[in-house]
Every structure is written in structure tokens, then in C-alpha cells.
Design a protein around this motif. Structure first.
Motif, short mmCIF file in Angstrom:
data_model
loop_
_atom_site.label_atom_id
_atom_site.label_comp_id
_atom_site.label_asym_id
_atom_site.label_seq_id
_atom_site.Cartn_x
_atom_site.Cartn_y
_atom_site.Cartn_z
N ILE A 142 16.40 11.45 64.51
CA ILE A 142 16.29 12.07 65.83
C ILE A 142 14.84 12.48 66.06
O ILE A 142 14.24 13.15 65.21
CB ILE A 142 17.22 13.30 65.92
CG1 ILE A 142 18.68 12.88 65.67
CG2 ILE A 142 17.06 14.01 67.26
CD1 ILE A 142 19.60 14.04 65.38
N HIS A 148 21.35 13.56 58.65
CA HIS A 148 20.59 13.57 59.90
C HIS A 148 19.19 14.10 59.63
O HIS A 148 19.02 15.11 58.93
CB HIS A 148 21.26 14.46 60.94
CG HIS A 148 22.69 14.14 61.20
ND1 HIS A 148 23.10 12.94 61.75
CD2 HIS A 148 23.82 14.85 60.97
CE1 HIS A 148 24.42 12.93 61.87
NE2 HIS A 148 24.88 14.08 61.40
N ILE A 199 15.63 15.21 61.74
CA ILE A 199 15.03 15.49 63.05
C ILE A 199 13.51 15.60 62.86
O ILE A 199 13.04 16.35 61.99
CB ILE A 199 15.56 16.81 63.63
CG1 ILE A 199 17.09 16.83 63.62
CG2 ILE A 199 15.02 17.04 65.03
CD1 ILE A 199 17.68 18.22 63.79
N LEU A 246 17.99 8.48 68.17
CA LEU A 246 18.05 9.38 69.33
C LEU A 246 16.65 9.91 69.58
O LEU A 246 16.02 10.49 68.69
CB LEU A 246 19.00 10.55 69.04
CG LEU A 246 19.07 11.70 70.05
CD1 LEU A 246 19.50 11.20 71.42
CD2 LEU A 246 20.02 12.79 69.55
#
Length: 206
Positions: free
Chosen positions: A38, A165, A167, A183
């Protein structure tokens, strides 16, 4: 405002029913799960705030997570206080860096701090217990050449666990990172109080 008639209400209900049916059909096709890469980037405010929002969401789901702060690691931020004081059992917090490069004015120190942060980030991402890792302001470290972009991309591609995940925040995200991500959100600057002489304030900027 004109009072709604029974016909108006019926038309609205029918329209919403069609929308719900279409939405349900679309959602029925979305069954996959994976650990996402992300990216939050762009000149607007909210990149780190959004990343920390996701970390707090993970904490609420009792998902072990971690934060590695690049560049602004020496700042006493509200997010850092909250997480280390109340959620240290679920979220590991690593502060790497001594401030923005114009504050340290020492490229060698900045590179060393970024490398130390990246080494810790790799260990946290590899940890099978940790479900989400926020690499706050890593895009700045990449842009200044403190970290090697190809190395970071290769690690995320080859070594990130399937369901973890990650980020990555900071303005000016590299095009290759944007391409590799699942994303990507770009924050657009419309208006900022700094331009009107208002300094950074607790609870808003940090």
C-alpha cells in the motif's frame, strides 16, 4: 423543501434496490485475500495519518503490527505516544532517523539511520506473527537515495510473507514502487494553513 410523496419514496426504494443488487453481484466475485503493498503519496497532508489509521484498525482487530518511522524518527508525535503507551503489546514501534535532512545536514548520518531502519523493517516484515508493517516516510528516504529502490522492491516481491500488509508513506513515491503496489492513494494539496503563517500544531500535524 417539497414533502416527499409516496411515489418519490417508491422510486427511491427501487433505485436503491437495483444499486444493492448490482453491488451484491460485484462483491460476490471478490473472494481473494492477500497481503497488500500500500502506498500513500502526493503533496497533500494525510499520508502518515492514513497509515497510522490503518495501524490502529489492525490493533482494533488484535492483529500484531509494527511501525518503522524514517526521517522524522526523533519527533515526539501523538501516534508514537499512543501506540507505545497503550498498545506496545500489539504494535512494535521503531524510530529511525534524526529529523529531516536539512536539520541533520549530514548525509552520511542520514544514510546510516535509514539503513538501520530498513534492516529493522525487513526483520519485522519477515516475522510471521506480524500482519501489518507501516514504513512511515520511507518514500523520502528512497527519493534522497538513502535506500536503494531496487533492493526495497526486490525484498517486497521476494521476501514479504504472502499475507503481510506493508504500507509505505511519503511524497514523491517512485514510479516503480507505484507500479508494484496493490493500493495507491495520492493526497492532493488544496489548501494548507502553513501558507498562511500557521505553524505545525499538536493533534493536527503531529
Amino acid at each position: 423543501m417539497t414533502p416527499e410523496t409516496e411515489a418519490d419514496a417508491a422510486r427511491h426504494a427501487a433505485k436503491m434496490a437495483r444499486k444493492k443488487a448490482a453491488r451484491d453481484r460485484m462483491m460476490a466475485t471478490k473472494t481473494g485475500e492477500k497481503g497488500l503493498i500500500i502506498v500513500h503519496t502526493g503533496p497533500g497532508k494525510g499520508k502518515s495519518s492514513s497509515g497510522f489509521g490503518m495501524i490502529l484498525r489492525a490493533i482494533a482487530h488484535e492483529m500484531p503490527c509494527a511501525v518503522v518511522q524514517f526521517i522524522k524518527g526523533s519527533w515526539d508525535t501523538g501516534e508514537r505516544r499512543l501506540i507505545t503507551t497503550h498498545f506496545g503489546d500489539l504494535c512494535r514501534f521503531v524510530a529511525s532517523g534524526e529529523g529531516f535532512t536539512w536539520e541533520t545536514q549530514d548525509r552520511a548520518r542520514d544514510i546510516a539511520a535509514a539503513r538501520a531502519g530498513w534492516d529493522k523493517a525487513k526483520a519485522l516484515i519477515r516475522d510471521p506473527e506480524i500482519r501489518m508493517v507501516l514504513l512511515d516516510e520511507i518514500n523520502i528516504a528512497l527519493r534522497y537515495g538513502y535506500l536503494d529502490l531496487d533492493e526495497v522492491l526486490a525484498f517486497l516481491r521476494d521476501e514479504k510473507p504472502e499475507m503481510t500488509h506493508v504500507i509505505l508513506t511519503g511524497r514523491n513515491a517512485a514510479e516503480a514502487l507505484v507500479e508494484a503496489a496493490d493500493l495507491v492513494t495520492e493526497m492532493t494539496l488544496v489548501k494548507h494553513p502553513f501558507r498562511a503563517g500557521i505553524k505545525a500544531q499538536p493533534g493536527v500535524e503531529f
